[in-house]
Design a protein around this motif. Structure first.
Motif, PDB file in Angstrom:
ATOM      1  N   TYR A 127       1.254  -7.190 -10.775  1.00  0.00           N
ATOM      2  CA  TYR A 127       0.458  -5.966 -10.924  1.00  0.00           C
ATOM      3  C   TYR A 127      -0.029  -5.582  -9.540  1.00  0.00           C
ATOM      4  CZ  TYR A 127       0.320  -7.026 -15.898  1.00  0.00           C
ATOM      5  OH  TYR A 127       0.667  -7.280 -17.195  1.00  0.00           O
ATOM      6  N   GLN A 128      -0.054  -4.282  -9.274  1.00  0.00           N
ATOM      7  CA  GLN A 128      -0.516  -3.859  -7.953  1.00  0.00           C
ATOM      8  C   GLN A 128      -1.207  -2.514  -8.015  1.00  0.00           C
ATOM      9  OE1 GLN A 128       1.856  -4.567  -4.588  1.00  0.00           O
ATOM     10  NE2 GLN A 128       0.525  -3.319  -3.308  1.00  0.00           N
ATOM     11  N   HIS A 129      -2.290  -2.389  -7.237  1.00  0.00           N
ATOM     12  CA  HIS A 129      -2.966  -1.089  -7.105  1.00  0.00           C
ATOM     13  C   HIS A 129      -2.038  -0.113  -6.387  1.00  0.00           C
ATOM     14  CE1 HIS A 129      -7.396  -2.666  -7.250  1.00  0.00           C
ATOM     15  NE2 HIS A 129      -6.713  -2.945  -8.346  1.00  0.00           N
ATOM     16  N   LEU A 130      -1.978   1.097  -6.869  1.00  0.00           N
ATOM     17  CA  LEU A 130      -1.293   2.156  -6.140  1.00  0.00           C
ATOM     18  C   LEU A 130      -2.313   2.706  -5.135  1.00  0.00           C
ATOM     19  CD1 LEU A 130       1.496   3.503  -6.263  1.00  0.00           C
ATOM     20  CD2 LEU A 130       0.476   5.265  -7.708  1.00  0.00           C
ATOM     21  N   PRO A 131      -2.016   2.622  -3.830  1.00  0.00           N
ATOM     22  CA  PRO A 131      -3.070   2.911  -2.851  1.00  0.00           C
ATOM     23  C   PRO A 131      -3.560   4.360  -2.902  1.00  0.00           C
ATOM     24  CG  PRO A 131      -0.948   2.600  -1.760  1.00  0.00           C
ATOM     25  CD  PRO A 131      -0.751   2.213  -3.189  1.00  0.00           C
ATOM     26  N   GLU A 132      -4.868   4.501  -2.834  1.00  0.00           N
ATOM     27  CA  GLU A 132      -5.495   5.816  -2.838  1.00  0.00           C
ATOM     28  C   GLU A 132      -5.420   6.440  -1.449  1.00  0.00           C
ATOM     29  OE1 GLU A 132      -6.823   2.879  -2.755  1.00  0.00           O
ATOM     30  OE2 GLU A 132      -8.976   2.856  -2.342  1.00  0.00           O
ATOM     31  N   ASP A 133      -5.605   7.757  -1.380  1.00  0.00           N
ATOM     32  CA  ASP A 133      -5.586   8.436  -0.086  1.00  0.00           C
ATOM     33  C   ASP A 133      -6.757   7.963   0.767  1.00  0.00           C
ATOM     34  OD1 ASP A 133      -3.340  10.069  -0.125  1.00  0.00           O
ATOM     35  OD2 ASP A 133      -4.340  11.524  -1.416  1.00  0.00           O
ATOM     36  N   PRO A 134      -6.552   7.841   2.077  1.00  0.00           N
ATOM     37  CA  PRO A 134      -7.674   7.502   2.950  1.00  0.00           C
ATOM     38  C   PRO A 134      -8.714   8.622   2.897  1.00  0.00           C
ATOM     39  CG  PRO A 134      -5.579   7.398   4.134  1.00  0.00           C
ATOM     40  CD  PRO A 134      -5.306   8.041   2.821  1.00  0.00           C
ATOM     41  N   PRO A 135      -9.999   8.272   2.859  1.00  0.00           N
ATOM     42  CA  PRO A 135     -11.007   9.326   2.754  1.00  0.00           C
ATOM     43  C   PRO A 135     -11.248  10.054   4.071  1.00  0.00           C
ATOM     44  CG  PRO A 135     -12.057   7.171   2.790  1.00  0.00           C
ATOM     45  CD  PRO A 135     -10.573   6.931   2.801  1.00  0.00           C
ATOM     46  N   GLU A 136     -10.813   9.467   5.183  1.00  0.00           N
ATOM     47  CA  GLU A 136     -11.127  10.086   6.483  1.00  0.00           C
ATOM     48  C   GLU A 136     -10.146  11.191   6.800  1.00  0.00           C
ATOM     49  OE1 GLU A 136     -12.897   5.958   8.333  1.00  0.00           O
ATOM     50  OE2 GLU A 136     -10.823   6.550   8.742  1.00  0.00           O
ATOM     51  N   ARG A 137     -10.710  12.311   7.248  1.00  0.00           N
ATOM     52  CA  ARG A 137      -9.885  13.478   7.503  1.00  0.00           C
ATOM     53  C   ARG A 137      -9.379  13.535   8.945  1.00  0.00           C
ATOM     54  NH1 ARG A 137      -8.558  18.363   5.838  1.00  0.00           N
ATOM     55  NH2 ARG A 137      -9.182  19.869   7.393  1.00  0.00           N
ATOM     56  N   LEU A 138     -10.164  12.947   9.836  1.00  0.00           N
ATOM     57  CA  LEU A 138      -9.838  12.966  11.266  1.00  0.00           C
ATOM     58  C   LEU A 138      -9.563  14.394  11.737  1.00  0.00           C
ATOM     59  CD1 LEU A 138      -7.775   9.677  11.278  1.00  0.00           C
ATOM     60  CD2 LEU A 138     -10.112  10.024  12.082  1.00  0.00           C
ATOM     61  N   ARG A 139      -8.316  14.728  12.087  1.00  0.00           N
ATOM     62  CA  ARG A 139      -8.078  16.095  12.581  1.00  0.00           C
ATOM     63  C   ARG A 139      -7.380  16.974  11.550  1.00  0.00           C
ATOM     64  NH1 ARG A 139      -6.807  17.234  18.478  1.00  0.00           N
ATOM     65  NH2 ARG A 139      -7.936  19.080  17.776  1.00  0.00           N
ATOM     66  N   GLY A 140      -7.538  16.618  10.267  1.00  0.00           N
ATOM     67  CA  GLY A 140      -7.126  17.547   9.213  1.00  0.00           C
ATOM     68  C   GLY A 140      -5.629  17.655   9.022  1.00  0.00           C
ATOM     69  N   ILE A 141      -5.169  18.885   8.903  1.00  0.00           N
ATOM     70  CA  ILE A 141      -3.773  19.135   8.536  1.00  0.00           C
ATOM     71  C   ILE A 141      -2.804  18.465   9.514  1.00  0.00           C
ATOM     72  CG2 ILE A 141      -2.024  20.967   8.283  1.00  0.00           C
ATOM     73  CD1 ILE A 141      -3.990  20.784   5.961  1.00  0.00           C
ATOM     74  N   ALA A 142      -3.184  18.424  10.785  1.00  0.00           N
ATOM     75  CA  ALA A 142      -2.302  17.804  11.780  1.00  0.00           C
ATOM     76  C   ALA A 142      -1.931  16.386  11.372  1.00  0.00           C
ATOM     77  CB  ALA A 142      -2.987  17.802  13.152  1.00  0.00           C
TER      78      ALA A 142
END
Lengths: 573, 78
Positions: A127-142
């Motif tokens: 069984y394995q967690h499907l990794p969630e998106d990192p919460p940090e945006r840093l420089r956004g769309i780039a």
């Protein structure tokens, strides 16, 4: 406290994380007569989530013996044949990894897949967690374009994990749960800095339910039947008292819309192989009428079992199980009424109960947060049931490929233009007041105005349905005969049905009506406002000429016979 | 101490509510370990609709300090 008492408390939809933690603590190492040996490893602290896993197993009738890996030592534990984990001889291992290992390096998935191979070689279920998106945006769309950014890496890792793990690994959909809760609320940094917790312990009950879904899939105990009440569950009101015209369903009121949207959700489950059943206290002949409502997406034949009696619902659910030849354990029962839910909970602990509450806009969420119908892989049987879904997907592909004409043709739209009468004015007034985009003159008629004008004005309402849904009344037009002209004073259309050639369909009907009244031309007006740019060229598209001396005025002569405007909407028979 | 807080602590620490007093603390309560301290933080946040600051997370070591932290978040009668 007894196992049965703990099971009952874990089934409580209002289970608190504090209660879960206390119960889970008792079951971490409790069972000599364990039915499953479950090991958990992770990159952060697993103590809290391990209790949720233990609770999940206990809740669904297992007696776990748990092993908790040393903090952050998952690589060593899984790589070393002499590790304490392998000495524990687990039946199953949960890799509780969050997004971080996948953000650190490109080859994290390859690395994890090698760990899987070690477990597979020993016959240990994974069984394995499907990794969630990192919460940090840093420089956004780039960050999305940068292949080495955490955001990009984690998104890629999810796809690769799913591809490599298909049929080998059962994934816990923490990616979805974190997104559903919101990444800031899912994992506030203070819990990690204080104790390296991967997420806020508030969410342990939701996590427990999510984990249980993956476990049911593994054990072949996934739910298969959704048994639904009718009144105030699939429509608003009581069919027996209010009649088919009186129930609240479909476009026109927010509640009606919400019930229709819930019906759409239920149908989507059916398309994925979930069997539907009716479990209602009603006269069966009256109950069927509800599905004949013109805006009911669900039809009688969508239900594999249909039990309407005045007996208690526990008996009705037994009848449904018997009719379908399935165990009570395969049934999820959903009802708005807390009394009925409580009764079924008490009399039939085998059946999972979802109390839907009073707000139909929340029904899908209430059902989804139980993860009852989760499955890791759709089966052939599901695919057979999913024919309608497949057809719809083909349609969406056509739309995506830019072939709008083919798309519109396949929508199979049926329209009806009619002179409104008393029951229609509320909906028309709502369209007049709410519509800002397809609104030509911004003259907004109230319900009272419309009633008052009915003798003087030429009014047209338009209803639309297509192969997916009945949109109900979506357009209102008010015009006046002035001399030899019919002047359109107000015309509004719901934004949901833009760009479907419905405006041409409606104009054809208006032209017919104008001819029938013997007028020689139709006059239209367009008054620009903040949000109605979408209809700036409407009249020219519909064959009108702009007036030379008044740019807000458009005119179409009716002297010569003209072919009807092309449209993909056909008339209701 | 309010009944609400007493019940909350009793459930979390697996104690008889009657045994909880203003003097109850991690010092005199074996089940009040560091994991339960975090569960307490999460439970207080949910129950009183507050978000603790990071230095408050480690101050939940006694009923007295819990009341103090709650007061600093404007919860006068927990």
């Amino acid at each position: 406290m007894s196992l049965e008492a703990d099971r009952a408390r874990l089934r409580d939809p209002d289970l608190s994380s504090a209660d879960l933690f206390a119960i889970g603590s008792r079951h971490l190492h409790a069972h000599d007569d364990a039915t499953v040996r479950f090991a958990i490893v992770g990159n952060l602290t697993i103590d809290a989530l391990a209790r949720a896993v233990a609770c999940s197993l206990v809740r669904d009738g297992e007696r776990p013996c748990m092993y908790l890996g040393a903090h952050g030592a998952y690589v060593q534990e899984l790589s070393d044949d002499a590790s304490a984990l392998y000495a524990f001889e687990p039946d199953a291992v949960l890799l509780a990894l969050d997004w971080r290992p996948f953000a650190e390096r490109d080859d994290a998935v390859t690395f994890v897949a090698r760990l899987w191979e070690r477990l597979e070689a020993r016959g240990i279920a994974i069984y394995q967690h499907l990794p969630e998106d990192p919460p940090e945006r840093l420089r956004g769309i780039a960050e999305c374009y940068d292949a080495a950014s955490p955001r990009h890496r984690v998104a890629t890792a999810r796809e690769r994990l799913l591809a490599l793990g298909a049929g080998r690994v059962r994934f816990i959909d923490t990616a979805w749960l974190a997104a559903r809760i919101g990444s800031a609320a899912w994992a506030p940094p203070r819990y990690r800095h204080t104790a390296q917790l991967p997420f806020d312990p508030k969410h342990l009950p939701a996590y427990m339910r999510l984990f249980a879904a993956a476990r049911r899939d593994a054990r072949g105990t996934a739910k298969r039947v959704l048994a639904l009440d009718l009144d105030n569950t699939l429509w608003g009101g009581a069919i027996g008292d209010d009649g088919v015209e009186g129930i609240e369903l479909g476009a026109g009121t927010p509640r009606g819309e919400a019930f229709a949207d819930w019906q759409r959700y239920v149908l989507a489950l059916r398309a994925r192989g979930v069997l539907l059943a009716v479990c209602s206290k009603n006269d069966p002949a009256l109950a069927v009428e509800g599905f004949a409502h013109r805006q009911s997406l669900l039809k009688r034949e969508d239900f594999a079992a249909f039990v309407c009696t005045w007996n208690d619902k526990a008996a009705a659910l037994r009848a449904i199980a018997a009719e379908l030849g399935l165990a009570l354990e395969t049934i999820v029962f959903a009802d708005d009424d807390p009394v009925e839910c409580g009764l079924v909970c008490r009399l039939l602990p085998e059946v999972e109960v979802v109390e839907l509450g009073r707000d139909p806009s929340r029904f899908p969420e209430r059902l989804e947060m139980g993860f009852w119908f989760d499955t890791q892989r759709a089966t052939d049987a599901d695919a057979l049931r999913a024919r309608s879904y497949t057809a719809r997907a083909a349609l969406e592909r056509a739309a995506a490929s830019g072939d709008l004409a083919a798309y519109l043709a396949e929508l199979d739209m049926v329209g009806r233009v009619f002179a409104p009468s008393d029951p229609d004015f509320a909906r028309l007034a709502q369209l007049e007041s709410k519509t800002n985009q397809f609104n030509l003159t911004q003259r907004r008629y109230s319900e009272r105005d419309l009633r008052a004008l009915r003798e003087r004005a030429v009014m047209a309402a338009c209803a639309l349905r297509d192969r997916h849904t009945d949109h109900g009344v979506v357009s209102s037009l008010v015009a006046f005969v002035e001399g030899d002209a019919l002047r359109i004073d107000s015309w509004v259309m719901s934004c949901r049905v833009f760009s479907r050639t419905l405006e041409a369909f409606m104009m054809n009907a208006v032209i017919d009506a104008a001819r029938a009244r013997g007028v020689r031309r139709i006059v239209g007006e367009y008054r620009a406002a903040a949000r109605n740019g979408v209809v700036a060229d409407l009249f020219t598209r519909l064959g009108f000429e702009r007036s030379a001396d008044d740019p807000t005025r458009f005119e179409r002569a009716l002297d010569a016979p003209t072919p009807p405007l092309p449209t993909f909407v056909r008339s209701a028979p | 101490m309010s009944e609400r807080l007493r019940r909350l602590l009793a459930a979390l620490l697996e104690l008889d509510p009657r045994s909880i007093s203003a003097e109850t603390s991690a010092e005199n309560t074996p089940s009040w370990d560091s994991m339960r301290e975090l569960m307490l933080a999460a439970t207080l946040e949910g129950e009183y609709g507050i978000a603790l600051e990071i230095d408050e997370m480690e101050r939940l070591r006694s009923v007295a300090s819990i009341l103090e932290v709650l007061r600093s978040h404007g919860v006068e009668a927990p």
